[in-house]
Write a protein that holds these residues in place. Sequence first.
Motif, PDB file in Angstrom:
ATOM      1  N   UNK A 197     -23.694 -33.121  20.216  1.00  0.00           N
ATOM      2  CA  UNK A 197     -24.277 -32.221  21.228  1.00  0.00           C
ATOM      3  C   UNK A 197     -25.255 -31.253  20.545  1.00  0.00           C
ATOM      4  N   UNK A 198     -24.887 -30.781  19.367  1.00  0.00           N
ATOM      5  CA  UNK A 198     -25.807 -29.902  18.621  1.00  0.00           C
ATOM      6  C   UNK A 198     -27.057 -30.679  18.187  1.00  0.00           C
ATOM      7  N   UNK A 199     -26.855 -31.904  17.702  1.00  0.00           N
ATOM      8  CA  UNK A 199     -27.971 -32.739  17.228  1.00  0.00           C
ATOM      9  C   UNK A 199     -28.970 -33.027  18.354  1.00  0.00           C
ATOM     10  N   UNK A 200     -28.463 -33.120  19.566  1.00  0.00           N
ATOM     11  CA  UNK A 200     -29.297 -33.414  20.732  1.00  0.00           C
ATOM     12  C   UNK A 200     -30.273 -32.275  21.043  1.00  0.00           C
ATOM     13  N   UNK A 201     -30.034 -31.113  20.482  1.00  0.00           N
ATOM     14  CA  UNK A 201     -30.776 -29.889  20.845  1.00  0.00           C
ATOM     15  C   UNK A 201     -31.372 -29.264  19.576  1.00  0.00           C
ATOM     16  N   UNK A 202     -32.286 -30.024  18.865  1.00  0.00           N
ATOM     17  CA  UNK A 202     -32.685 -29.604  17.519  1.00  0.00           C
ATOM     18  C   UNK A 202     -33.420 -28.272  17.459  1.00  0.00           C
ATOM     19  N   UNK A 203     -34.122 -27.895  18.534  1.00  0.00           N
ATOM     20  CA  UNK A 203     -34.845 -26.618  18.464  1.00  0.00           C
ATOM     21  C   UNK A 203     -34.043 -25.487  19.108  1.00  0.00           C
ATOM     22  N   UNK A 204     -32.818 -25.792  19.504  1.00  0.00           N
ATOM     23  CA  UNK A 204     -31.986 -24.801  20.191  1.00  0.00           C
ATOM     24  C   UNK A 204     -31.112 -24.011  19.238  1.00  0.00           C
ATOM     25  N   UNK A 205     -30.173 -23.300  19.832  1.00  0.00           N
ATOM     26  CA  UNK A 205     -29.286 -22.427  19.054  1.00  0.00           C
ATOM     27  C   UNK A 205     -27.852 -22.585  19.547  1.00  0.00           C
ATOM     28  N   UNK A 206     -26.947 -22.012  18.791  1.00  0.00           N
ATOM     29  CA  UNK A 206     -25.507 -22.103  19.066  1.00  0.00           C
ATOM     30  C   UNK A 206     -24.950 -20.687  19.019  1.00  0.00           C
ATOM     31  N   UNK A 207     -24.052 -20.395  19.925  1.00  0.00           N
ATOM     32  CA  UNK A 207     -23.479 -19.051  19.893  1.00  0.00           C
ATOM     33  C   UNK A 207     -22.447 -18.864  20.973  1.00  0.00           C
ATOM     34  N   UNK A 208     -22.002 -17.619  21.095  1.00  0.00           N
ATOM     35  CA  UNK A 208     -21.059 -17.281  22.145  1.00  0.00           C
ATOM     36  C   UNK A 208     -21.745 -17.438  23.504  1.00  0.00           C
ATOM     37  N   UNK A 209     -20.959 -17.879  24.498  1.00  0.00           N
ATOM     38  CA  UNK A 209     -21.507 -18.119  25.840  1.00  0.00           C
ATOM     39  C   UNK A 209     -22.263 -16.884  26.354  1.00  0.00           C
ATOM     40  N   UNK A 210     -21.688 -15.697  26.173  1.00  0.00           N
ATOM     41  CA  UNK A 210     -22.311 -14.476  26.692  1.00  0.00           C
ATOM     42  C   UNK A 210     -23.680 -14.267  26.036  1.00  0.00           C
ATOM     43  N   UNK A 211     -23.749 -14.474  24.723  1.00  0.00           N
ATOM     44  CA  UNK A 211     -24.995 -14.236  23.995  1.00  0.00           C
ATOM     45  C   UNK A 211     -26.046 -15.297  24.304  1.00  0.00           C
ATOM     46  N   UNK A 212     -25.622 -16.568  24.352  1.00  0.00           N
ATOM     47  CA  UNK A 212     -26.590 -17.642  24.626  1.00  0.00           C
ATOM     48  C   UNK A 212     -27.145 -17.484  26.047  1.00  0.00           C
ATOM     49  N   UNK A 213     -26.266 -17.114  26.977  1.00  0.00           N
ATOM     50  CA  UNK A 213     -26.748 -16.949  28.359  1.00  0.00           C
ATOM     51  C   UNK A 213     -27.734 -15.791  28.453  1.00  0.00           C
ATOM     52  N   UNK A 214     -27.468 -14.708  27.752  1.00  0.00           N
ATOM     53  CA  UNK A 214     -28.385 -13.565  27.782  1.00  0.00           C
ATOM     54  C   UNK A 214     -29.732 -13.929  27.163  1.00  0.00           C
ATOM     55  N   UNK A 215     -29.719 -14.777  26.125  1.00  0.00           N
ATOM     56  CA  UNK A 215     -30.983 -15.251  25.520  1.00  0.00           C
ATOM     57  C   UNK A 215     -31.779 -16.030  26.554  1.00  0.00           C
ATOM     58  N   UNK A 216     -31.072 -16.829  27.339  1.00  0.00           N
ATOM     59  CA  UNK A 216     -31.731 -17.667  28.342  1.00  0.00           C
ATOM     60  C   UNK A 216     -32.330 -16.789  29.444  1.00  0.00           C
ATOM     61  N   UNK A 217     -31.612 -15.735  29.792  1.00  0.00           N
ATOM     62  CA  UNK A 217     -32.058 -14.813  30.839  1.00  0.00           C
ATOM     63  C   UNK A 217     -33.281 -14.023  30.407  1.00  0.00           C
ATOM     64  N   UNK A 218     -33.282 -13.607  29.147  1.00  0.00           N
ATOM     65  CA  UNK A 218     -34.381 -12.766  28.671  1.00  0.00           C
ATOM     66  C   UNK A 218     -34.662 -13.067  27.204  1.00  0.00           C
ATOM     67  N   UNK A 219     -35.902 -13.504  26.935  1.00  0.00           N
ATOM     68  CA  UNK A 219     -36.252 -13.834  25.548  1.00  0.00           C
ATOM     69  C   UNK A 219     -36.190 -12.604  24.652  1.00  0.00           C
ATOM     70  N   UNK A 220     -36.276 -11.416  25.262  1.00  0.00           N
ATOM     71  CA  UNK A 220     -36.297 -10.185  24.468  1.00  0.00           C
ATOM     72  C   UNK A 220     -34.900  -9.680  24.133  1.00  0.00           C
ATOM     73  N   UNK A 221     -33.877 -10.259  24.780  1.00  0.00           N
ATOM     74  CA  UNK A 221     -32.517  -9.757  24.548  1.00  0.00           C
ATOM     75  C   UNK A 221     -32.128  -9.959  23.086  1.00  0.00           C
ATOM     76  N   UNK A 222     -31.417  -8.989  22.544  1.00  0.00           N
ATOM     77  CA  UNK A 222     -30.989  -9.080  21.150  1.00  0.00           C
ATOM     78  C   UNK A 222     -29.636  -9.797  21.118  1.00  0.00           C
ATOM     79  N   UNK A 223     -29.680 -11.129  20.963  1.00  0.00           N
ATOM     80  CA  UNK A 223     -28.455 -11.925  21.064  1.00  0.00           C
ATOM     81  C   UNK A 223     -28.180 -12.623  19.741  1.00  0.00           C
TER      82      UNK A 223
END
Length: 223
Positions: free
Chosen positions: A161-187
């Motif tokens: 699943x990680x390999x499928x998303x080479x330009x993506x990131x991994x993290x806590x659900x709360x932090x990853x979701x906040x990154x998705x909501x706002x590129x400026x969020x400090x996650x």
Amino acid sequence: MNRPSKRNLSQIDALSRIYRLYDDYIDSFSHACRKYCADCCTTNVTLTTLEARYIHAFLGEKQRAALSGGMHSRIQTPRFQPAMSTNCHARLCAEGKAPPEEHVPADPGTCPLLEAEACTIYPVRPFACRCMLSTAVCRHTGEARIDEFTMSVNNLFLQFIEHLDPSGAFGNFIDVWRCLDSEDADCPTVPNQSVTVLMIPPEHREKIHPLLNTLNHILSRVE
Ligand code: SF4
Ligand code: SF4
């Protein structure tokens, strides 16, 4: 007539197939997990950005806003924030290097997506939730009991699943979701990495081979 292309899966389609493959796999063995048994639904859940995009694509606007509100309300809650991805961990171990120490809060908050002891996004929940399968009820044993072969299967799926998303990131659900909501969020998230070495012990390799072949086949079809 054009021949249909073999490489015709989007990343989201491929992720959906990987989830289905895993769900079919777990149908074949018995476990103690049941609806409304939700002690494992905590703020320690992790996922990749592709998994968050998958949830985002599935939900309607109102549900997305509710989810964002729930995530935002837990910013101060203790939670597991991984220092490395699964593939990074596998690579460091294979190179004989010590992985950074991880801190997993023993008393995290309840997942903001749990309502009346049921998951509000169950069909699209992250892999970390799907693979949380215990052979005994956690409330009785104090922790999930997962047999060693299933742990190997879980690691295999996490790595793909990680390999499928080479330009993506991994993290806590709360932090990853906040990154998705706002590129400026400090996650705090960590970059995904490709698979360089699989975390499958020799005694599980033969039995896991059919799953590995199917996962490789799915990935070979991603556009
Ligand atoms: S992992 Fe434990 S708490 Fe979660 S559903 Fe299974 S038995 Fe229940
Ligand atoms: S996303 Fe759903 S299954 Fe996963 S921890 Fe939250 S409530 Fe539980």
